[in-house]
Design an enzyme around this catalytic site. Sequence first.
Site, PDB file in Angstrom:
ATOM      1  N   GLY A 272       0.823  -1.228  -0.063  1.00 31.94           N
ATOM      2  CA  GLY A 272       0.001  -0.292   0.125  1.00 31.94           C
ATOM      3  C   GLY A 272       0.865   1.492  -0.204  1.00 31.94           C
ATOM      4  O   GLY A 272       1.780   1.622   0.242  1.00 31.94           O
ATOM      5  N   GLY A 274       1.224   4.620   1.685  1.00 33.74           N
ATOM      6  CA  GLY A 274       0.479   5.944   2.209  1.00 33.74           C
ATOM      7  C   GLY A 274       1.496   7.490   2.547  1.00 33.74           C
ATOM      8  O   GLY A 274       2.077   7.890   1.231  1.00 33.74           O
ATOM      9  N   GLY A 275       0.853   8.708   3.166  1.00 34.61           N
ATOM     10  CA  GLY A 275       0.986  10.023   3.357  1.00 34.61           C
ATOM     11  C   GLY A 275       2.393  10.327   3.724  1.00 34.61           C
ATOM     12  O   GLY A 275       3.509  10.851   3.512  1.00 34.61           O
ATOM     13  N   GLY A 277       4.611   7.651   3.065  1.00 36.28           N
ATOM     14  CA  GLY A 277       6.010   6.498   2.362  1.00 36.28           C
ATOM     15  C   GLY A 277       4.767   4.891   1.813  1.00 36.28           C
ATOM     16  O   GLY A 277       3.688   5.505   1.899  1.00 36.28           O
ATOM     17  N   ASP A 390      -2.870  10.673  13.107  1.00 41.38           N
ATOM     18  CA  ASP A 390      -3.666  10.133  12.062  1.00 41.38           C
ATOM     19  C   ASP A 390      -4.256   9.067  11.708  1.00 41.38           C
ATOM     20  O   ASP A 390      -4.543   7.911  10.830  1.00 41.38           O
ATOM     21  CB  ASP A 390      -2.703   9.951  10.385  1.00 41.38           C
ATOM     22  CG  ASP A 390      -3.106   9.393   8.877  1.00 41.38           C
ATOM     23  OD1 ASP A 390      -4.137  10.638   8.864  1.00 41.38           O
ATOM     24  OD2 ASP A 390      -2.079   9.395   8.666  1.00 41.38           O
TER      25      ASP A 390
END
Length: 533
Positions: A272, A274-275, A277, A390
């Site tokens: 996946g 993410g913000g 990495g 987050d």
Amino acid sequence: MDVIEGECTGKGCCQTQIPKGLKYYNTTMSSTQNHTHVWSFNSCLYAFLGEADHFHFRGLPDIAVDRTINYLYERIKANVHIVLDWAIGNLTCTQALKSEDYACSENSHCIDSDTGLGGYRCSCNPGYQGNPYLNQGCQDIDECANNSFCEKTCINTPGSFNCSCPHGYTGDGKKDGRGCIAPYHDQFPWIKVSAGTGVGLITLVVVITLLYICMKKRKLIQVREKFFKQNGGLLLKERISKKEGGVEATRVFTAEELKKATNNYANDRILGHGGNGIVYRGELRDNRIIAVKKSRIVDESQIEQFINEVVILTQINHRNVVKLFGCCLEDEVPLLVYEYVSEGNLYEHIHNQRGAGWLTWKNRVRIAAEIATTLAYLHSFASMPIIHRDVKSANILLDNVYTAKVADFGASRLIPLDQTHVATLVLGTSGYLDPEYFRTSQLTEKSDVYSFGVVLAEFLTGLKPIIRARDEDNKNLADFLVLSMNKNSLFDIIDGRILQEGSHEQLQKMAELAKKCLQPRGEDRPVGLCGGL
């Protein structure tokens, strides 16, 4: 009559070849014309056997009037040989070798007859001479007797010989070969110099190659050392050298280990984005499955804070927090190594993405309770509270039995015990972001509580944090839930299947907790989350 010298073709002379294997041959001589009267003065009709290569017909001189019959007879008798082509018996060599009366003696060999009538003959082996039919009839030829084959030294051997040269000479020693070449004492040693030069060049190439490899390896080590220091490696080693809180010390992985574990960060290993990495699936040498998070470029001024977060996360020992195995600081950006969680994230299950299975109401209540206890644990952590910053359904992972695992602490911040908030750059995900934090940049634990309220709203409605409508402006799920509850229309927006699985009392209770978490002012939000579930 034209008699031609050298040609015995029928005029004055007739010659024919006797084929091999012929047992009987008859000769008849006659005249094609009437030579009755010639016979009275030149009676020359006669025949003979002989080897064809030794007979040469001279033409008229052989049959001239002034020649007598005895002249030609004597010349043939003196010059033309009769060859006897014979063989022993009628057996072949293969058959004769098995018989008791095999005729060939020692140091000889059998030769099949070529007459076509069978039989064989014997011949001495190469290097031997004599009569092959007598016992010890084939004797070794001493080739060295006259030294006619070797230049220097000849050594006779049974059936052969060897030539050799004196010490210092080169060559095979044979007169018909390379002979013996004397050493060039008075000439420049080109061969030695050439050989030495070649060896020297090869050695030089090997040395240069090794130096290049060593320099490249050293440069790689220096680059890794640079990244290690740049990413706070020395500080991290100092901080994790001891075990604190009963939790195992963090392992520092090498860049090569993680590169091999993720197949050089192949695209098919991506779990996946993410913000902070990209997360890759990896496998260590001990067959443990891991998740490797490759961070984005980190601000050097925040390295110490990042290391501090890593140290704190290694001390977290909670079943609902994804375990951090270690990190790697030898790369350009820090790499974090987590335990692998197999069933994807909560967002995929709520919104039916990537083939994720349906979450029953019972599972949703349990997962919500697990998230609440985990946040409470983080906010009240003994050494220094942690604000996740987050919290969202995409950062809640599920294992094979749907146990919640809070993940992605890349945006997390530490709150000193003597402070209630920290001023920081606003980070988070749209739809989950605390409006008070967005407005004031003051980060508190109540920011996580607000985000948790949005996750509860997702559980209830099955809607995404930002509701996109065709003819209307995008709606915020948090506002939509609170507005619906204020209008007493909560059950109109709850997911149909959830409405069938859960009781109205349970649904109302979770909705009320969500509404409390979504209060605009942080101080109005609850402290303990579990009590409301």
